[in-house]
Design an enzyme around this catalytic site. Structure first.
Site, PDB file in Angstrom:
ATOM      1  N   GLY A  37       0.897  -1.269   0.017  1.00  0.00           N
ATOM      2  CA  GLY A  37      -0.030  -0.014  -0.337  1.00  0.00           C
ATOM      3  C   GLY A  37       0.914   1.225  -0.118  1.00  0.00           C
ATOM      4  N   SER A  63       2.231  -1.565  -5.139  1.00  0.00           N
ATOM      5  CA  SER A  63       0.946  -1.235  -4.643  1.00  0.00           C
ATOM      6  C   SER A  63       0.214  -1.306  -5.925  1.00  0.00           C
ATOM      7  CB  SER A  63       0.836   0.463  -4.718  1.00  0.00           C
ATOM      8  OG  SER A  63      -0.161   0.931  -5.006  1.00  0.00           O
ATOM      9  N   HIS A  71      -6.057   6.007  -2.982  1.00  0.00           N
ATOM     10  CA  HIS A  71      -7.366   6.528  -1.795  1.00  0.00           C
ATOM     11  C   HIS A  71      -7.329   7.829  -1.206  1.00  0.00           C
ATOM     12  CE1 HIS A  71     -11.314   7.781  -1.437  1.00  0.00           C
ATOM     13  NE2 HIS A  71     -11.341   6.974   0.392  1.00  0.00           N
ATOM     14  N   GLU A  76     -10.057  15.506   1.839  1.00  0.00           N
ATOM     15  CA  GLU A  76     -10.203  16.729   1.492  1.00  0.00           C
ATOM     16  C   GLU A  76     -10.200  17.757   2.547  1.00  0.00           C
ATOM     17  OE1 GLU A  76     -14.595  15.950   0.060  1.00  0.00           O
ATOM     18  OE2 GLU A  76     -13.728  15.318  -1.346  1.00  0.00           O
ATOM     19  N   GLY A  77     -10.749  16.955   3.866  1.00  0.00           N
ATOM     20  CA  GLY A  77     -11.621  18.359   5.337  1.00  0.00           C
ATOM     21  C   GLY A  77      -9.763  18.883   6.183  1.00  0.00           C
ATOM     22  N   PHE A 145     -13.871  21.068  12.935  1.00  0.00           N
ATOM     23  CA  PHE A 145     -14.454  19.972  12.356  1.00  0.00           C
ATOM     24  C   PHE A 145     -15.497  19.087  13.146  1.00  0.00           C
ATOM     25  CE2 PHE A 145     -13.010  16.774   8.644  1.00  0.00           C
ATOM     26  CZ  PHE A 145     -12.538  17.563   8.003  1.00  0.00           C
ATOM     27  N   ASP A 240      -8.433  -6.374   0.064  1.00  0.00           N
ATOM     28  CA  ASP A 240      -7.000  -7.166   0.005  1.00  0.00           C
ATOM     29  C   ASP A 240      -6.761  -7.743   0.879  1.00  0.00           C
ATOM     30  OD1 ASP A 240      -8.939  -5.924  -2.373  1.00  0.00           O
ATOM     31  OD2 ASP A 240      -6.674  -5.779  -3.684  1.00  0.00           O
ATOM     32  N   GLN A 259     -19.047   3.545   8.966  1.00  0.00           N
ATOM     33  CA  GLN A 259     -19.124   5.324   9.200  1.00  0.00           C
ATOM     34  C   GLN A 259     -19.857   6.300   7.935  1.00  0.00           C
ATOM     35  OE1 GLN A 259     -16.216   8.737   9.300  1.00  0.00           O
ATOM     36  NE2 GLN A 259     -17.275   8.599  11.277  1.00  0.00           N
ATOM     37  N   HIS A 261     -21.371   9.085   6.086  1.00  0.00           N
ATOM     38  CA  HIS A 261     -20.763  10.440   6.329  1.00  0.00           C
ATOM     39  C   HIS A 261     -21.922  11.132   5.819  1.00  0.00           C
ATOM     40  CE1 HIS A 261     -19.290  13.707   5.582  1.00  0.00           C
ATOM     41  NE2 HIS A 261     -17.465  13.642   5.280  1.00  0.00           N
ATOM     42  N   LEU A 271     -17.994  12.304  -2.023  1.00  0.00           N
ATOM     43  CA  LEU A 271     -17.619  13.488  -0.653  1.00  0.00           C
ATOM     44  C   LEU A 271     -17.880  14.573  -0.829  1.00  0.00           C
ATOM     45  CD1 LEU A 271     -17.675  12.692   2.259  1.00  0.00           C
ATOM     46  CD2 LEU A 271     -14.804  13.801   1.713  1.00  0.00           C
ATOM     47  N   GLU A 274     -17.098  17.733   5.187  1.00  0.00           N
ATOM     48  CA  GLU A 274     -17.136  17.864   6.270  1.00  0.00           C
ATOM     49  C   GLU A 274     -16.808  19.870   7.081  1.00  0.00           C
ATOM     50  OE1 GLU A 274     -17.502  14.908  10.199  1.00  0.00           O
ATOM     51  OE2 GLU A 274     -16.205  16.840  10.514  1.00  0.00           O
ATOM     52  N   ARG A 305     -20.546  12.156  13.175  1.00  0.00           N
ATOM     53  CA  ARG A 305     -20.829  12.269  11.875  1.00  0.00           C
ATOM     54  C   ARG A 305     -21.685  11.031  11.959  1.00  0.00           C
ATOM     55  NH1 ARG A 305     -15.331  11.135   8.750  1.00  0.00           N
ATOM     56  NH2 ARG A 305     -15.035  13.396   8.745  1.00  0.00           N
ATOM     57  N   HIS A 374     -18.407   5.819   4.575  1.00  0.00           N
ATOM     58  CA  HIS A 374     -17.252   6.487   4.237  1.00  0.00           C
ATOM     59  C   HIS A 374     -15.322   6.209   4.614  1.00  0.00           C
ATOM     60  CE1 HIS A 374     -15.029  10.531   3.890  1.00  0.00           C
ATOM     61  NE2 HIS A 374     -15.083  10.362   5.361  1.00  0.00           N
ATOM     62  N   TYR A 375     -16.175   5.453   6.036  1.00  0.00           N
ATOM     63  CA  TYR A 375     -15.329   4.936   6.872  1.00  0.00           C
ATOM     64  C   TYR A 375     -14.928   3.490   7.449  1.00  0.00           C
ATOM     65  CZ  TYR A 375     -10.950   5.162   9.634  1.00  0.00           C
ATOM     66  OH  TYR A 375      -9.698   4.764  10.389  1.00  0.00           O
ATOM     67  N   ARG A 409     -15.327   7.467  14.536  1.00  0.00           N
ATOM     68  CA  ARG A 409     -14.328   7.847  14.134  1.00  0.00           C
ATOM     69  C   ARG A 409     -14.500   9.458  13.929  1.00  0.00           C
ATOM     70  NH1 ARG A 409     -11.363  10.504   9.522  1.00  0.00           N
ATOM     71  NH2 ARG A 409     -12.972   8.740   8.489  1.00  0.00           N
TER      72      ARG A 409
HETATM   73  C1  LIG Z   1     -13.197  10.891   0.107  1.00  0.00           C
HETATM   74  C2  LIG Z   1     -12.675  10.623   1.294  1.00  0.00           C
HETATM   75  C3  LIG Z   1     -12.824  12.141   2.099  1.00  0.00           C
HETATM   76  C4  LIG Z   1     -11.345  12.187   2.942  1.00  0.00           C
HETATM   77  N1  LIG Z   1     -11.510  13.109   3.373  1.00  0.00           N
HETATM   78  C5  LIG Z   1     -10.657  12.570   5.149  1.00  0.00           C
HETATM   79  C6  LIG Z   1     -10.165  13.702   5.636  1.00  0.00           C
HETATM   80  O1  LIG Z   1     -10.121  14.932   5.020  1.00  0.00           O
HETATM   81  N2  LIG Z   1      -9.362  13.589   7.137  1.00  0.00           N
HETATM   82  C7  LIG Z   1      -9.141  12.842   7.613  1.00  0.00           C
HETATM   83  O2  LIG Z   1      -8.628  12.619   8.898  1.00  0.00           O
HETATM   84  N3  LIG Z   1      -9.327  11.352   6.588  1.00  0.00           N
HETATM   85  C8  LIG Z   1     -10.389  11.942   5.743  1.00  0.00           C
HETATM   86  N4  LIG Z   1     -10.312  10.467   5.064  1.00  0.00           N
HETATM   87  C9  LIG Z   1     -10.160   9.202   4.901  1.00  0.00           C
HETATM   88  C10 LIG Z   1      -9.190   8.821   4.806  1.00  0.00           C
HETATM   89  O3  LIG Z   1      -8.220   9.447   3.736  1.00  0.00           O
HETATM   90  C11 LIG Z   1      -8.097   7.505   4.829  1.00  0.00           C
HETATM   91  O4  LIG Z   1      -8.222   6.772   6.000  1.00  0.00           O
HETATM   92  C12 LIG Z   1      -6.642   7.646   4.559  1.00  0.00           C
HETATM   93  O5  LIG Z   1      -6.002   8.251   3.686  1.00  0.00           O
HETATM   94  C13 LIG Z   1      -6.434   6.521   4.145  1.00  0.00           C
HETATM   95  O6  LIG Z   1      -4.622   5.187   3.945  1.00  0.00           O
HETATM   96  P1  LIG Z   1      -4.679   4.185   3.966  1.00  0.00           P
HETATM   97  O7  LIG Z   1      -3.213   5.103   3.565  1.00  0.00           O
HETATM   98  O8  LIG Z   1      -4.287   3.349   4.749  1.00  0.00           O
HETATM   99  O9  LIG Z   1      -4.462   4.045   2.626  1.00  0.00           O
HETATM  100  P2  LIG Z   1      -5.457   4.201   1.607  1.00  0.00           P
HETATM  101  O10 LIG Z   1      -4.867   5.704   0.810  1.00  0.00           O
HETATM  102  O11 LIG Z   1      -6.664   3.632   1.107  1.00  0.00           O
HETATM  103  O12 LIG Z   1      -4.560   3.578  -0.158  1.00  0.00           O
HETATM  104  C14 LIG Z   1      -4.548   1.817   0.084  1.00  0.00           C
HETATM  105  C15 LIG Z   1      -2.867   1.711  -0.420  1.00  0.00           C
HETATM  106  O13 LIG Z   1      -2.840   0.012  -0.524  1.00  0.00           O
HETATM  107  C16 LIG Z   1      -2.512  -0.969  -2.072  1.00  0.00           C
HETATM  108  N5  LIG Z   1      -3.474  -2.116  -1.531  1.00  0.00           N
HETATM  109  C17 LIG Z   1      -4.491  -2.093  -1.431  1.00  0.00           C
HETATM  110  N6  LIG Z   1      -4.995  -3.336  -2.324  1.00  0.00           N
HETATM  111  C18 LIG Z   1      -4.108  -4.680  -2.273  1.00  0.00           C
HETATM  112  C19 LIG Z   1      -3.114  -5.419  -2.952  1.00  0.00           C
HETATM  113  N7  LIG Z   1      -3.840  -6.100  -3.385  1.00  0.00           N
HETATM  114  N8  LIG Z   1      -2.115  -5.309  -3.496  1.00  0.00           N
HETATM  115  C20 LIG Z   1      -1.793  -4.433  -3.558  1.00  0.00           C
HETATM  116  N9  LIG Z   1      -1.499  -3.086  -3.271  1.00  0.00           N
HETATM  117  C21 LIG Z   1      -3.183  -3.076  -2.544  1.00  0.00           C
HETATM  118  C22 LIG Z   1      -3.491   0.564  -2.879  1.00  0.00           C
HETATM  119  O14 LIG Z   1      -3.111   0.806  -4.069  1.00  0.00           O
HETATM  120  C23 LIG Z   1      -3.470   1.509  -2.361  1.00  0.00           C
HETATM  121  O15 LIG Z   1      -1.663   2.104  -2.376  1.00  0.00           O
HETATM  122  C24 LIG Z   1     -11.628  10.845   3.398  1.00  0.00           C
HETATM  123  C25 LIG Z   1     -12.165   9.280   2.832  1.00  0.00           C
HETATM  124  C26 LIG Z   1     -12.351   9.916   1.809  1.00  0.00           C
HETATM  125  C27 LIG Z   1     -12.626   8.250   0.951  1.00  0.00           C
END
Ligand SMILES: Cc1cc2nc3c(=O)[nH]c(=O)nc-3n(C[C@H](O)[C@H](O)[C@H](O)COP(=O)(O)OP(=O)(O)OC[C@H]3O[C@@H](n4cnc5c(N)ncnc54)[C@H](O)[C@@H]3O)c2cc1C
Length: 597
Positions: A37, A63, A71, A76-77, A145, A240, A259, A261, A271, A274, A305, A374-375, A409
């Site tokens: 990831g 990744s 993602h 955003e916020g 927030f 996964d 969660q 939203h 989205l 917030e 939320r 959303h979460y 959360r």
């Molecule tokens: C639209 C949106 C807005 C948000 N806004 C906020 C905010 O303002 N503030 C806040 O605190 N939180 C926010 N959140 C929540 C927060 O952004 C996420 O919880 C956080 O970014 C998740 O990051 P992560 O590093 O855990 O994983 P992610 O960024 O989701 O990345 C997952 C990674 O895993 C890899 N991966 C997955 N499966 C496999 C596989 N089988 N093999 C190889 N690679 C794989 C993907 O390629 C990717 O690189 C938001 C979420 C969303 C959806």
């Protein structure tokens, strides 16, 4: 003529290359630390692990998408942190807001660690070039927030995740010992004697199946929100990584807490942050009434939320919603009073989203919204340090459940968690690997062969009549329908029944037999993980006969601290029902009280 075990395997492989056009690689890649990831958690972990050994560690970041398509770029916020103690904010208040927001299911030592660690990380990002929005006096900007007693969402317009990701990715470039494997789809964890040993993956550009050896690993695969149809998540946000851990015998924790939203736009579910309410936007019903005053008289739209989403559904049930042209009931978010200048400066991203995906310019008119998945508060069970139940394996970010967020959360606390535990797990994994530098990593062929059989015989060459994409759609629609904001025994049980019926259909097959970028193949593997995860969400929700945080049961409408102030753990039990058990919540100094906002 006598064949060794190794040469028999190679021979079988050659036949398969010849017959099926798939190249199975017996050679392997090796690193000290492998990270699955490349979102916020993965990138922060990579930097920490690379810096820790002063260049002596080799880090592999895998990744399934290009780095900047993770993602996290769509956050955003803001990122929550206490920065202005001189202006009245304080660490204690952020800890308590997080624990109260969690409906007292957060592990209190973990919440404390988050809050105490994140301020330093905000300045670290600043030093690495993060373009935080600034106040007029030049200090880093923070906005209000939901659920907080002080404005502490540290923001960068309404694109915080994009800028954080870019800052971290740029910083990764300074380290020669970080190796990126973009568009590699990891399929399983390899282990021996309860120790992590590596991974298996498919290099998507050529279809090669590769064994990756490492003494230490970190799962950073993000949230599983695509198990719902109406969802703010990227299409790649499938479970996964959570499922890999689950199949390897590790527990999924607290998966019933999903969660919703309050402000997903129609019809897509994209989205609206917030931050829009943090900047002064409010929610209205069809009587043009700011209905949140009935449900959360003090915090109004800036209640957590779970509270806002439930209030919205109640308004809709009372006939006070609007009908969107898609057929869905909804409410509206009004930003028109904020004015052109403020919206363009601080909320330009969501303005663009409104125009492009709903046909509404939020400067001119209220926008239709409804609660959206959303979460995931749940994920891979880890301890305080992010360590899993398997030696040498950590999990960080949304895929992990270290119990910071409990049953709900607070907004802006997730990016904080990704950064804090990304760094911590990166350092621990690097130390673990350095302690074992030079030792050989043995992986039994049987394990790799079993994985090869699972995905190539069981999926790639599988047969069946049922279209897997129809199964995916049914699965996500079932979750929308049966495990949304309010739940009952009846909806959950019928949802579980449907998921099991889908599981039993003959859908596990791949029609596209090409080697390069076979997304049909990876999609089917994703669906496989989604079905198992949806089952755990539903079983956890059936088992938890109370209402707490985001898990609201109409038939058990009260929180029940006597029987359910504990975490749910679910263990894989071949393809039978998961085995559910409980895990205690860690308390330090905050006794549970009724949540009022
Ligand atoms: C639209 C949106 C807005 C948000 N806004 C906020 C905010 O303002 N503030 C806040 O605190 N939180 C926010 N959140 C929540 C927060 O952004 C996420 O919880 C956080 O970014 C998740 O990051 P992560 O590093 O855990 O994983 P992610 O960024 O989701 O990345 C997952 C990674 O895993 C890899 N991966 C997955 N499966 C496999 C596989 N089988 N093999 C190889 N690679 C794989 C993907 O390629 C990717 O690189 C938001 C979420 C969303 C959806």
């Amino acid at each position: 003529m006598k064949f060794s075990h190794e040469s028999i395997i190679k021979y079988i492989c050659i036949i398969r290359i010849h017959v099926f056009g798939i190249k199975l690689v017996t050679d392997s890649i090796q690193h000290d630390v492998v990270i699955i990831g490349s979102g916020l958690a993965g990138l922060r972990a990579a930097i920490a692990a690379a810096a820790y050994g002063k260049g002596d560690t080799s880090i592999g970041v895998f990744s399934k998408v290009q780095v900047m398509r993770s993602h996290s770029v769509s956050a955003e916020g803001g990122t929550a942190a206490v920065l202005f103690e001189d202006e009245g904010d304080n660490i204690e208040s952020h800890i308590y807001d997080t624990i109260k927001g969690s409906d007292f299911l957060a592990d209190q030592d973990v919440a404390e660690r988050l809050v105490k660690t994140i301020p330093h990380e905000i300045y670290q990002l600043d030093h690495w070039g993060m373009p935080w929005s600034r106040r007029k006096d030049g200090r880093i900007g923070q906005r209000k927030f939901g659920g907080y007693s002080f404005p502490r969402a540290t923001y960068a317009q309404d694109k915080v995740g994009f800028y954080e990701m870019q800052t971290l990715y740029d910083t990764c470039q300074k380290y020669d010992n970080i190796n990126f494997y973009n568009e590699w789809y990891c399929t399983s964890i390899l282990k021996e004697n309860n120790l992590f040993r590596g991974l298996t993956a498919i290099e998507m550009k050529n279809g090669n199946f590769v064994k990756i050896k490492a003494p230490a690993g970190i799962i950073c695969t993000g949230g599983a929100g695509r198990i719902y149809s109406f969802s703010t998540y990227a299409y790649s946000s499938t479970p996964d990584g959570i499922d890999m851990a689950y199949r390897a015998g590790l527990a999924m924790k607290d998966m019933e807490f999903v969660q919703f939203h309050p402000t997903g736009i129609l019809p897509s579910g994209i989205l609206i942050t917030e931050g829009a309410r943090g900047e002064g936007g409010y929610l209205i019903n069809n009587q043009n009434e700011r209905f949140m005053k009935k449900y959360a008289p003090e915090k109004l739209e800036l209640a957590p939320r779970d509270v806002v989403s439930r209030s919205m559904i109640r308004e809709i049930q009372e006939g006070k919603g609007f009908k969107h042209e898609s057929g869905y009931d909804c409410l509206k978010l009004d930003l028109t009073h904020l004015g052109d200048e403020k919206i363009k400066e601080k909320l330009s991203g969501i303005r663009e989203i409104g125009i492009k995906f709903s046909g509404i310019d939020v400067i001119e008119a209220p926008i239709e919204i409804r609660p959206v998945c959303h979460y995931m508060m749940g994920g891979i069970h880890t301890d305080f340090d992010g360590k899993t139940e398997l030696g040498g394996l950590w999990a960080a970010g949304e895929a992990a459940c270290n119990s910071t967020h409990g049953a709900n959360r607070l907004g802006a606390n997730s990016t904080s968690e990704c950064i804090v535990w990304g760094r911590m797990t990166g350092e621990q994994a690097a130390q673990f690997a350095l302690d074992r530098k030079g030792s050989t990593i043995e992986i039994s062929h049987d394990q790799v062969l079993a994985e090869e059989k699972r995905i190539f015989d069981g999926i790639f060459r599988g047969r069946g009549q049922v279209n897997p994409y129809e199964v995916r759609k049914e699965l996500t629609d079932t979750m929308d329908d049966k495990a949304y904001v309010f739940r009952t025994e009846e909806t959950l049980v019928s949802g579980l029944k449907r998921i099991r019926e889908l599981k039993a259909l003959t859908w596990k097959h791949v029609d596209d037999k090409s080697k390069e970028y076979n997304t049909n193949f990876t999609n089917v593997m994703e669906i496989d993980a989604m079905l198992r995860t949806a089952e755990v969400v539903l079983m956890g929700a059936i088992n938890r006969k109370e209402s707490r945080g985001a898990h609201a049961r109409i038939d058990y409408s009260n929180r029940d601290d006597i029987n359910f102030l504990k975490h749910t753990l679910a263990y894989y039990n071949s393809e039978d029902e998961p085995r559910l058990t409980w895990h205690p919540v860690t308390f330090t100094r905050y006794a549970p009280v009724e949540r009022k906002y």
